[in-house]
Design an enzyme around this catalytic site. Structure first.
Site, PDB file in Angstrom:
ATOM      1  N   GLY A 341       0.806  -1.469   0.138  1.00  0.00           N
ATOM      2  CA  GLY A 341       0.094  -0.308   0.595  1.00  0.00           C
ATOM      3  C   GLY A 341       0.121   1.228  -0.420  1.00  0.00           C
ATOM      4  N   GLU A 365      20.214  -4.534 -23.182  1.00  0.00           N
ATOM      5  CA  GLU A 365      20.732  -5.700 -23.525  1.00  0.00           C
ATOM      6  C   GLU A 365      19.182  -6.409 -24.795  1.00  0.00           C
ATOM      7  OE1 GLU A 365      23.320  -7.774 -22.224  1.00  0.00           O
ATOM      8  OE2 GLU A 365      23.722  -6.143 -20.327  1.00  0.00           O
ATOM      9  N   GLU A 369      10.312  -6.848 -26.639  1.00  0.00           N
ATOM     10  CA  GLU A 369       9.937  -7.088 -27.902  1.00  0.00           C
ATOM     11  C   GLU A 369      10.994  -7.866 -29.308  1.00  0.00           C
ATOM     12  OE1 GLU A 369       9.955  -4.236 -26.395  1.00  0.00           O
ATOM     13  OE2 GLU A 369       7.943  -4.254 -26.321  1.00  0.00           O
TER      14      GLU A 369
HETATM   15  N1  CAA Z   1      25.577 -15.248 -32.461  1.00  0.00           N
HETATM   16  C1  CAA Z   1      25.721 -15.524 -33.463  1.00  0.00           C
HETATM   17  N2  CAA Z   1      25.827 -14.555 -35.090  1.00  0.00           N
HETATM   18  C2  CAA Z   1      24.383 -14.198 -34.386  1.00  0.00           C
HETATM   19  C3  CAA Z   1      23.528 -13.922 -33.944  1.00  0.00           C
HETATM   20  C4  CAA Z   1      23.714 -14.354 -32.275  1.00  0.00           C
HETATM   21  N3  CAA Z   1      23.160 -14.739 -31.321  1.00  0.00           N
HETATM   22  N4  CAA Z   1      22.210 -13.118 -33.776  1.00  0.00           N
HETATM   23  C5  CAA Z   1      23.332 -12.992 -35.267  1.00  0.00           C
HETATM   24  N5  CAA Z   1      24.185 -12.921 -35.557  1.00  0.00           N
HETATM   25  C6  CAA Z   1      24.134 -12.929 -37.306  1.00  0.00           C
HETATM   26  C7  CAA Z   1      22.961 -13.780 -38.110  1.00  0.00           C
HETATM   27  O1  CAA Z   1      23.863 -15.402 -38.150  1.00  0.00           O
HETATM   28  C8  CAA Z   1      23.896 -13.404 -39.032  1.00  0.00           C
HETATM   29  O2  CAA Z   1      24.886 -13.884 -40.273  1.00  0.00           O
HETATM   30  P1  CAA Z   1      25.510 -14.760 -41.632  1.00  0.00           P
HETATM   31  O3  CAA Z   1      24.519 -13.032 -42.397  1.00  0.00           O
HETATM   32  O4  CAA Z   1      26.770 -14.184 -41.766  1.00  0.00           O
HETATM   33  O5  CAA Z   1      24.219 -15.350 -41.450  1.00  0.00           O
HETATM   34  C9  CAA Z   1      24.097 -11.950 -38.733  1.00  0.00           C
HETATM   35  O6  CAA Z   1      24.220 -11.941 -37.662  1.00  0.00           O
HETATM   36  C10 CAA Z   1      23.807 -10.863 -38.059  1.00  0.00           C
HETATM   37  O7  CAA Z   1      21.645 -10.766 -38.434  1.00  0.00           O
HETATM   38  P2  CAA Z   1      20.643 -10.413 -38.311  1.00  0.00           P
HETATM   39  O8  CAA Z   1      20.408 -11.069 -40.225  1.00  0.00           O
HETATM   40  O9  CAA Z   1      19.456 -11.710 -37.597  1.00  0.00           O
HETATM   41  O10 CAA Z   1      20.818  -9.037 -38.051  1.00  0.00           O
HETATM   42  P3  CAA Z   1      19.346  -8.276 -38.051  1.00  0.00           P
HETATM   43  O11 CAA Z   1      20.197  -6.255 -38.293  1.00  0.00           O
HETATM   44  O12 CAA Z   1      17.918  -8.328 -38.338  1.00  0.00           O
HETATM   45  O13 CAA Z   1      19.292  -7.629 -36.230  1.00  0.00           O
HETATM   46  C11 CAA Z   1      18.494  -8.471 -33.500  1.00  0.00           C
HETATM   47  C12 CAA Z   1      19.088  -9.082 -35.419  1.00  0.00           C
HETATM   48  C13 CAA Z   1      18.078  -9.967 -33.387  1.00  0.00           C
HETATM   49  C14 CAA Z   1      17.223  -7.594 -34.105  1.00  0.00           C
HETATM   50  C15 CAA Z   1      19.774  -7.695 -33.375  1.00  0.00           C
HETATM   51  O14 CAA Z   1      20.019  -6.448 -34.014  1.00  0.00           O
HETATM   52  C16 CAA Z   1      19.062  -6.976 -31.612  1.00  0.00           C
HETATM   53  O15 CAA Z   1      19.878  -8.033 -31.179  1.00  0.00           O
HETATM   54  N6  CAA Z   1      19.344  -6.224 -31.307  1.00  0.00           N
HETATM   55  C17 CAA Z   1      19.570  -5.750 -30.256  1.00  0.00           C
HETATM   56  C18 CAA Z   1      19.884  -4.920 -30.126  1.00  0.00           C
HETATM   57  C19 CAA Z   1      20.352  -4.621 -28.673  1.00  0.00           C
HETATM   58  O16 CAA Z   1      20.189  -5.577 -27.475  1.00  0.00           O
HETATM   59  N7  CAA Z   1      20.621  -3.827 -28.061  1.00  0.00           N
HETATM   60  C20 CAA Z   1      21.927  -3.573 -26.748  1.00  0.00           C
HETATM   61  C21 CAA Z   1      22.720  -2.991 -26.815  1.00  0.00           C
HETATM   62  S1  CAA Z   1      23.516  -3.510 -25.093  1.00  0.00           S
HETATM   63  C22 CAA Z   1      23.135  -2.252 -24.008  1.00  0.00           C
HETATM   64  O17 CAA Z   1      22.147  -2.189 -23.596  1.00  0.00           O
HETATM   65  C23 CAA Z   1      23.882  -0.807 -23.553  1.00  0.00           C
HETATM   66  C24 CAA Z   1      24.803  -1.634 -22.676  1.00  0.00           C
HETATM   67  O18 CAA Z   1      25.635  -0.580 -22.425  1.00  0.00           O
HETATM   68  C25 CAA Z   1      25.549  -3.048 -21.919  1.00  0.00           C
END
Ligand code: CAA
Length: 386
Positions: A341, A365, A369
Site C-alpha cells: 500500500g 541488452e 520485443e
Molecule cells: N550469434 C551469432 N551470430 C548471430 C547472432 C547470435 N546470437 N545473431 C545474429 N547473428 C548473425 C546472423 O547469423 C547473421 O550472420 P550471417 O549473415 O552470416 O548469417 C548476422 O549476425 C546478422 O543477423 P540478422 O540478420 O539476424 O541481423 P538483424 O539486423 O536482423 O538483427 C537483431 C537481429 C536480433 C534484431 C539484433 O539487431 C539485436 O539483437 N538487436 C538488439 C540489440 C541490443 O540488444 N541492444 C542492446 C545493446 S547493449 C546495451 O543495452 C547497453 C549497454 O551498455 C550494455
C-alpha cells in the site's frame, strides 16, 4: 539433469556477503547516483568483477550458473551494483576470453578481473538501438592506426571516476552494401585522446550505474585493437549479448526476489482488521503467484546458463530467460508495492527503488520485443542458427 540445489551453499555465501558489503549502501547509491569507492573495492576484494575470468589472470573461473547466482544475489542487494557486474562479466570478460588474441587477453584481462578497470560495451547509437547493425560510427585505417569518429549512447559502466575501457562497434567497411558484415569491434581505452564522455543519462532507476553518451573525435587506436576478426564485430557483439541476456535475467530474478522477500515479511508483520495481512486469502494467492513466477524465471536463467556451460546452443534460451525474468521482475515488484500500500509507494522504503530498477531489464541488452523476435526467428526457421 542439473541439480540446482547443489548450489544452495554457494548462494548462501554470496547472499551473506552481498547483504554485508552491498545492501547497506543500496539506498545511498540510488539517492546519490554513485557507487562509492568503498563498495567498488569491497566487491573487487570478493573477486566478483572477474567471476568468470581465468584464474591465471586473477579471475575466479566460475561457471555461468555460479556467475548468474552471484549477479542475482548482488542485484537482490542493489540493482546498480548488479548491472555493473553483469556487464563486466558477460559483455567484457566473456568476449575478451573467447575472441581476444593472447596478447589482448594478457594485456586487458587482469584489469577487468580485479575490477581496477571497468569495461563498457558500446553498441547503441542514436540511430542504432534495436536495429543494432545500423552502426554509423566509423573507423578508418591511417597507417598503423584506426581513426574513429562517431557517437554512442546509453552505454553502461561509463563511471568517470574509474579507469575504463570500451569495446565499441565501428564501421570498418565504407561500402554501405556490406551491412552488418562491415562492422568491427575495437578496444578503446577511455583515456585515449578523442574519446569523450558526453551527457550522463538521467535514468528512471539504477542510479548508481553510470550510463553515458560517448563521442569519438579523431580518436586513434593501434591497428591491432580489433577484437575478433575484422568486419565480424556485429556477430561478436551478438554472441556477447546472448551471454549478457542470461545475466540480465539473473538480475531481474534477484530484484524480483528482493521484492518478494519484502512482501512476505510485510504479510507476516502488518496487521489489519485485527490480524496479519497474510491471513487473507487474497494476499496468500498473490504471494503464491509471485513466488512461483520468480522460481520459474530463476530456472529459465539457470537452464540457459547450464546450456552455455555445456557448450550447447543457448541463444533462444537466453532470450527466453531475459524476456520472462524481466517481465516477472516487473510484475512481482508491482505486486509487492500493492501489498505494501502507501508504504510501497514511499521513496524511503526500498520497494519503490526495486520497481524502478527492474524496469531496465525489459529494455537493456535488447528489449522484450527483440527477445521475442530472436526466439520466434530461431523457432520458426526450424533450424538453429546459433
Ligand atoms: N550469434 C551469432 N551470430 C548471430 C547472432 C547470435 N546470437 N545473431 C545474429 N547473428 C548473425 C546472423 O547469423 C547473421 O550472420 P550471417 O549473415 O552470416 O548469417 C548476422 O549476425 C546478422 O543477423 P540478422 O540478420 O539476424 O541481423 P538483424 O539486423 O536482423 O538483427 C537483431 C537481429 C536480433 C534484431 C539484433 O539487431 C539485436 O539483437 N538487436 C538488439 C540489440 C541490443 O540488444 N541492444 C542492446 C545493446 S547493449 C546495451 O543495452 C547497453 C549497454 O551498455 C550494455
Amino acid at each position: 539433469m542439473l541439480d540446482y540445489s547443489s548450489y544452495d551453499e554457494f548462494r548462501e555465501e554470496i547472499r551473506a556477503k552481498a547483504d554485508e558489503i552491498v545492501a547497506p549502501h543500496a539506498a545511498a547509491i540510488d539517492a546519490e547516483d554513485h557507487i562509492p569507492d568503498g563498495v567498488m573495492k569491497a566487491v573487487a576484494q570478493e573477486g566478483w568483477f572477474g567471476a568468470t575470468a581465468p584464474e591465471a589472470y586473477g579471475g575466479l573461473a566460475w561457471d555461468t550458473v555460479r556467475y548468474s547466482i552471484m549477479v542475482e544475489e548482488v542485484s537482490r542487494a542493489s540493482g546498480s551494483v548488479g548491472v555493473m557486474l553483469a556487464v563486466q562479466g558477460s559483455l567484457i570478460v566473456y568476449p575478451l576470453q573467447k575472441y581476444g588474441t593472447p596478447e589482448q587477453v594478457e594485456h586487458y584481462m587482469p584489469g577487468f578481473a580485479s575490477g581496477e578497470v571497468l569495461g563498457s560495451f558500446a553498441l547503441t547509437e542514436p540511430g542504432a538501438g534495436s536495429d543494432a547493425g545500423n552502426t554509423k560510427t566509423t573507423a578508418v585505417l591511417d597507417g598503423e592506426e584506426w581513426v574513429i569518429n562517431g557517437q554512442k549512447c546509453f552505454i553502461t559502466n561509463t563511471k568517470r571516476d574509474w579507469p575504463g575501457i570500451c569495446f565499441a562497434t565501428v564501421r570498418t567497411d565504407p561500402d554501405p552494401s556490406a551491412g552488418v558484415r562491415g562492422v568491427s569491434s575495437l578496444v578503446v581505452p577511455a583515456e585515449t585522446p578523442g574519446f569523450n564522455y558526453g551527457r550522463k543519462e538521467n535514468k528512471m532507476g539504477l542510479h548508481g550505474s553510470d550510463t553515458s553518451e560517448i563521442f569519438f573525435e579523431d580518436c586513434r587506436v593501434p591497428k591491432d585493437s580489433v577484437l575478433g576478426e575484422l568486419n565480424e564485430g556485429f556477430k561478436l557483439f551478438m554472441v556477447a549479448l546472448d551471454a549478457g541476456r542470461i545475466s540480465i535475467g539473473a538480475m531481474a530474478v534477484g530484484l524480483g526476489q528482493a521484492a518478494l522477500d519484502l512482501a512476505i515479511k510485510h504479510a507476516e508483520t502488518r496487521h489489519q482488521f485485527g490480524k496479519p495481512l497474510g491471513v487473507q486469502q487474497a494476499i496468500q494467492w498473490k504471494i503464491a503467484e509471485m513466488a512461483t513466477k520468480v522460481r520459474a524465471a530463476r530456472f529459465l536463467v539457470y537452464s540457459a546458463a547450464a546450456r552455455k556451460d555445456a557448450g550447447l546452443p543457448y541463444t533462444t534460451e537466453a532470450a527466453m530467460a531475459k524476456y520472462y525474468a524481466a517481465e516477472v521482475g516487473r510484475l512481482v515488484a508491482s505486486d509487492a508495492v500493492q501489498i505494501h500500500g502507501g508504504l510501497g509507494y514511499d521513496k524511503s522504503y526500498p520497494l519503490e527503488r526495486i520497481y524502478r530498477d527492474v524496469k531496465l531489464d525489459e529494455i537493456g541488452e535488447g528489449t522484450s520485443e527483440i527477445q521475442k523476435i530472436v526466439i520466434g526467428r530461431n523457432l520458426i526457421n526450424l533450424k538453429r542458427k546459433t
